[in-house]
Design a protein around this motif. Structure first.
Motif, PDB file in Angstrom:
ATOM      1  N   GLU A   2     -54.327 -72.010  22.627  1.00  0.00           N
ATOM      2  CA  GLU A   2     -53.182 -71.430  21.924  1.00  0.00           C
ATOM      3  C   GLU A   2     -52.775 -72.290  20.729  1.00  0.00           C
ATOM      4  O   GLU A   2     -52.323 -71.763  19.715  1.00  0.00           O
ATOM      5  N   GLU A   3     -52.936 -73.610  20.841  1.00  0.00           N
ATOM      6  CA  GLU A   3     -52.614 -74.490  19.725  1.00  0.00           C
ATOM      7  C   GLU A   3     -53.539 -74.207  18.538  1.00  0.00           C
ATOM      8  O   GLU A   3     -53.096 -74.142  17.390  1.00  0.00           O
ATOM      9  N   GLU A   4     -54.820 -74.030  18.817  1.00  0.00           N
ATOM     10  CA  GLU A   4     -55.784 -73.714  17.760  1.00  0.00           C
ATOM     11  C   GLU A   4     -55.493 -72.333  17.170  1.00  0.00           C
ATOM     12  O   GLU A   4     -55.640 -72.120  15.964  1.00  0.00           O
ATOM     13  N   THR A   5     -55.050 -71.417  18.015  1.00  0.00           N
ATOM     14  CA  THR A   5     -54.685 -70.087  17.547  1.00  0.00           C
ATOM     15  C   THR A   5     -53.514 -70.168  16.570  1.00  0.00           C
ATOM     16  O   THR A   5     -53.520 -69.512  15.520  1.00  0.00           O
ATOM     17  N   LEU A   6     -52.529 -70.978  16.895  1.00  0.00           N
ATOM     18  CA  LEU A   6     -51.377 -71.126  16.003  1.00  0.00           C
ATOM     19  C   LEU A   6     -51.773 -71.738  14.672  1.00  0.00           C
ATOM     20  O   LEU A   6     -51.246 -71.346  13.625  1.00  0.00           O
ATOM     21  N   LEU A   7     -52.702 -72.692  14.687  1.00  0.00           N
ATOM     22  CA  LEU A   7     -53.192 -73.254  13.431  1.00  0.00           C
ATOM     23  C   LEU A   7     -53.838 -72.168  12.573  1.00  0.00           C
ATOM     24  O   LEU A   7     -53.581 -72.060  11.377  1.00  0.00           O
ATOM     25  N   GLY A   8     -54.688 -71.362  13.187  1.00  0.00           N
ATOM     26  CA  GLY A   8     -55.352 -70.279  12.468  1.00  0.00           C
ATOM     27  C   GLY A   8     -54.377 -69.235  11.960  1.00  0.00           C
ATOM     28  O   GLY A   8     -54.513 -68.730  10.833  1.00  0.00           O
ATOM     29  N   LEU A   9     -53.372 -68.905  12.773  1.00  0.00           N
ATOM     30  CA  LEU A   9     -52.368 -67.930  12.348  1.00  0.00           C
ATOM     31  C   LEU A   9     -51.595 -68.430  11.133  1.00  0.00           C
ATOM     32  O   LEU A   9     -51.331 -67.659  10.203  1.00  0.00           O
ATOM     33  N   GLY A  10     -51.251 -69.705  11.148  1.00  0.00           N
ATOM     34  CA  GLY A  10     -50.532 -70.276  10.005  1.00  0.00           C
ATOM     35  C   GLY A  10     -51.330 -70.148   8.725  1.00  0.00           C
ATOM     36  O   GLY A  10     -50.805 -69.781   7.674  1.00  0.00           O
ATOM     37  N   TRP A  11     -52.606 -70.437   8.814  1.00  0.00           N
ATOM     38  CA  TRP A  11     -53.504 -70.333   7.654  1.00  0.00           C
ATOM     39  C   TRP A  11     -53.528 -68.887   7.141  1.00  0.00           C
ATOM     40  O   TRP A  11     -53.388 -68.627   5.945  1.00  0.00           O
ATOM     41  N   LEU A  12     -53.713 -67.944   8.061  1.00  0.00           N
ATOM     42  CA  LEU A  12     -53.827 -66.534   7.676  1.00  0.00           C
ATOM     43  C   LEU A  12     -52.512 -65.966   7.153  1.00  0.00           C
ATOM     44  O   LEU A  12     -52.499 -65.143   6.234  1.00  0.00           O
ATOM     45  N   PHE A  13     -51.376 -66.406   7.735  1.00  0.00           N
ATOM     46  CA  PHE A  13     -50.079 -65.968   7.214  1.00  0.00           C
ATOM     47  C   PHE A  13     -49.879 -66.475   5.790  1.00  0.00           C
ATOM     48  O   PHE A  13     -49.392 -65.751   4.929  1.00  0.00           O
ATOM     49  N   LYS A  14     -50.269 -67.709   5.538  1.00  0.00           N
ATOM     50  CA  LYS A  14     -50.116 -68.293   4.204  1.00  0.00           C
ATOM     51  C   LYS A  14     -50.941 -67.526   3.173  1.00  0.00           C
ATOM     52  O   LYS A  14     -50.524 -67.342   2.039  1.00  0.00           O
ATOM     53  N   GLU A  15     -52.124 -67.041   3.588  1.00  0.00           N
ATOM     54  CA  GLU A  15     -52.976 -66.273   2.687  1.00  0.00           C
ATOM     55  C   GLU A  15     -52.551 -64.814   2.570  1.00  0.00           C
ATOM     56  O   GLU A  15     -53.126 -64.063   1.784  1.00  0.00           O
ATOM     57  N   GLY A  16     -51.588 -64.376   3.366  1.00  0.00           N
ATOM     58  CA  GLY A  16     -51.114 -63.002   3.315  1.00  0.00           C
ATOM     59  C   GLY A  16     -52.029 -62.019   4.034  1.00  0.00           C
ATOM     60  O   GLY A  16     -51.987 -60.821   3.766  1.00  0.00           O
ATOM     61  N   LYS A  17     -52.839 -62.494   4.944  1.00  0.00           N
ATOM     62  CA  LYS A  17     -53.787 -61.635   5.661  1.00  0.00           C
ATOM     63  C   LYS A  17     -53.187 -61.021   6.923  1.00  0.00           C
ATOM     64  O   LYS A  17     -53.781 -60.129   7.512  1.00  0.00           O
ATOM     65  N   LEU A  18     -52.011 -61.494   7.344  1.00  0.00           N
ATOM     66  CA  LEU A  18     -51.391 -61.015   8.582  1.00  0.00           C
ATOM     67  C   LEU A  18     -49.996 -60.485   8.315  1.00  0.00           C
ATOM     68  O   LEU A  18     -49.352 -60.836   7.330  1.00  0.00           O
ATOM     69  N   GLN A  19     -49.547 -59.661   9.250  1.00  0.00           N
ATOM     70  CA  GLN A  19     -48.160 -59.209   9.229  1.00  0.00           C
ATOM     71  C   GLN A  19     -47.640 -59.209  10.662  1.00  0.00           C
ATOM     72  O   GLN A  19     -48.406 -59.031  11.608  1.00  0.00           O
ATOM     73  N   SER A  20     -46.369 -59.405  10.801  1.00  0.00           N
ATOM     74  CA  SER A  20     -45.735 -59.426  12.127  1.00  0.00           C
ATOM     75  C   SER A  20     -45.592 -58.000  12.620  1.00  0.00           C
ATOM     76  O   SER A  20     -45.290 -57.086  11.858  1.00  0.00           O
ATOM     77  N   ALA A  21     -45.760 -57.840  13.917  1.00  0.00           N
ATOM     78  CA  ALA A  21     -45.561 -56.544  14.553  1.00  0.00           C
ATOM     79  C   ALA A  21     -44.452 -56.703  15.593  1.00  0.00           C
ATOM     80  O   ALA A  21     -43.837 -57.762  15.712  1.00  0.00           O
ATOM     81  N   ASP A  22     -44.197 -55.674  16.350  1.00  0.00           N
ATOM     82  CA  ASP A  22     -43.145 -55.709  17.364  1.00  0.00           C
ATOM     83  C   ASP A  22     -43.518 -56.640  18.517  1.00  0.00           C
ATOM     84  O   ASP A  22     -44.686 -56.899  18.785  1.00  0.00           O
ATOM     85  N   ASP A  23     -42.502 -57.153  19.202  1.00  0.00           N
ATOM     86  CA  ASP A  23     -42.658 -57.945  20.423  1.00  0.00           C
ATOM     87  C   ASP A  23     -43.525 -59.195  20.224  1.00  0.00           C
ATOM     88  O   ASP A  23     -44.415 -59.493  21.025  1.00  0.00           O
ATOM     89  N   ASN A  24     -43.295 -59.950  19.166  1.00  0.00           N
ATOM     90  CA  ASN A  24     -44.018 -61.196  18.895  1.00  0.00           C
ATOM     91  C   ASN A  24     -45.528 -61.013  18.825  1.00  0.00           C
ATOM     92  O   ASN A  24     -46.295 -61.840  19.319  1.00  0.00           O
ATOM     93  N   LYS A  25     -45.962 -59.927  18.252  1.00  0.00           N
ATOM     94  CA  LYS A  25     -47.386 -59.667  18.085  1.00  0.00           C
ATOM     95  C   LYS A  25     -47.734 -59.708  16.609  1.00  0.00           C
ATOM     96  O   LYS A  25     -46.890 -59.555  15.740  1.00  0.00           O
ATOM     97  N   VAL A  26     -49.002 -59.921  16.336  1.00  0.00           N
ATOM     98  CA  VAL A  26     -49.486 -60.062  14.973  1.00  0.00           C
ATOM     99  C   VAL A  26     -50.634 -59.078  14.763  1.00  0.00           C
ATOM    100  O   VAL A  26     -51.434 -58.821  15.663  1.00  0.00           O
ATOM    101  N   THR A  27     -50.717 -58.529  13.549  1.00  0.00           N
ATOM    102  CA  THR A  27     -51.800 -57.626  13.205  1.00  0.00           C
ATOM    103  C   THR A  27     -52.299 -57.974  11.796  1.00  0.00           C
ATOM    104  O   THR A  27     -51.616 -58.659  11.050  1.00  0.00           O
ATOM    105  N   LEU A  28     -53.468 -57.464  11.467  1.00  0.00           N
ATOM    106  CA  LEU A  28     -54.007 -57.689  10.120  1.00  0.00           C
ATOM    107  C   LEU A  28     -53.179 -56.908   9.114  1.00  0.00           C
ATOM    108  O   LEU A  28     -52.713 -55.806   9.375  1.00  0.00           O
ATOM    109  N   ALA A  29     -53.023 -57.448   7.935  1.00  0.00           N
ATOM    110  CA  ALA A  29     -52.248 -56.794   6.877  1.00  0.00           C
ATOM    111  C   ALA A  29     -53.067 -55.693   6.232  1.00  0.00           C
ATOM    112  O   ALA A  29     -54.240 -55.653   6.220  1.00  0.00           O
TER     113      ALA A  29
END
Length: 102
Positions: free
Chosen positions: A75-102
């Motif tokens: 999960e720690e590695e997942t959070l690192l990857g999510l941070g990278w992808l959020f910074k690049e604008g590749k992800l968006q937040s969804a309902d209930d603390n879930k993430v999806t591709l932008a």
């Protein structure tokens, strides 16, 4: 001479007992070590790729634990990857603390 044989036999038994006791101490001394995550641009980029591939394969919003399970990373590695992808604008937040591709 009989006494020497008895003494030798006792010494042999003592050595055998000491050898049997040693592995038990070694097994008890081992502790579970935590995995160390190298935080550098290359490693985080690879984890971002793992996260991206897991989300692309799922084709739906996933939670952090679901992404970690799908990508077979912690999960720690997942959070690192999510941070990278959020910074690049590749992800968006969804309902209930879930993430999806932008």
């Amino acid at each position: 001479m009989a006494e020497k044989k008895v003494t030798t036999k006792k010494a042999t038994e003592t050595k055998a007992t000491a050898v049997k006791a040693a592995p038990v101490k070694k097994a008890a001394a081992k502790k579970a070590e935590k995995a160390v995550i190298a935080v550098n641009a290359e490693n985080v980029g690879f984890k971002a790729g793992d996260v991206y591939q897991a989300l692309a394969a799922a084709e739906k919003a996933l939670s952090v634990s679901e992404i970690a399970k799908a990508a077979k990373i912690s999960e720690e590695e997942t959070l690192l990857g999510l941070g990278w992808l959020f910074k690049e604008g590749k992800l968006q937040s969804a309902d209930d603390n879930k993430v999806t591709l932008a």
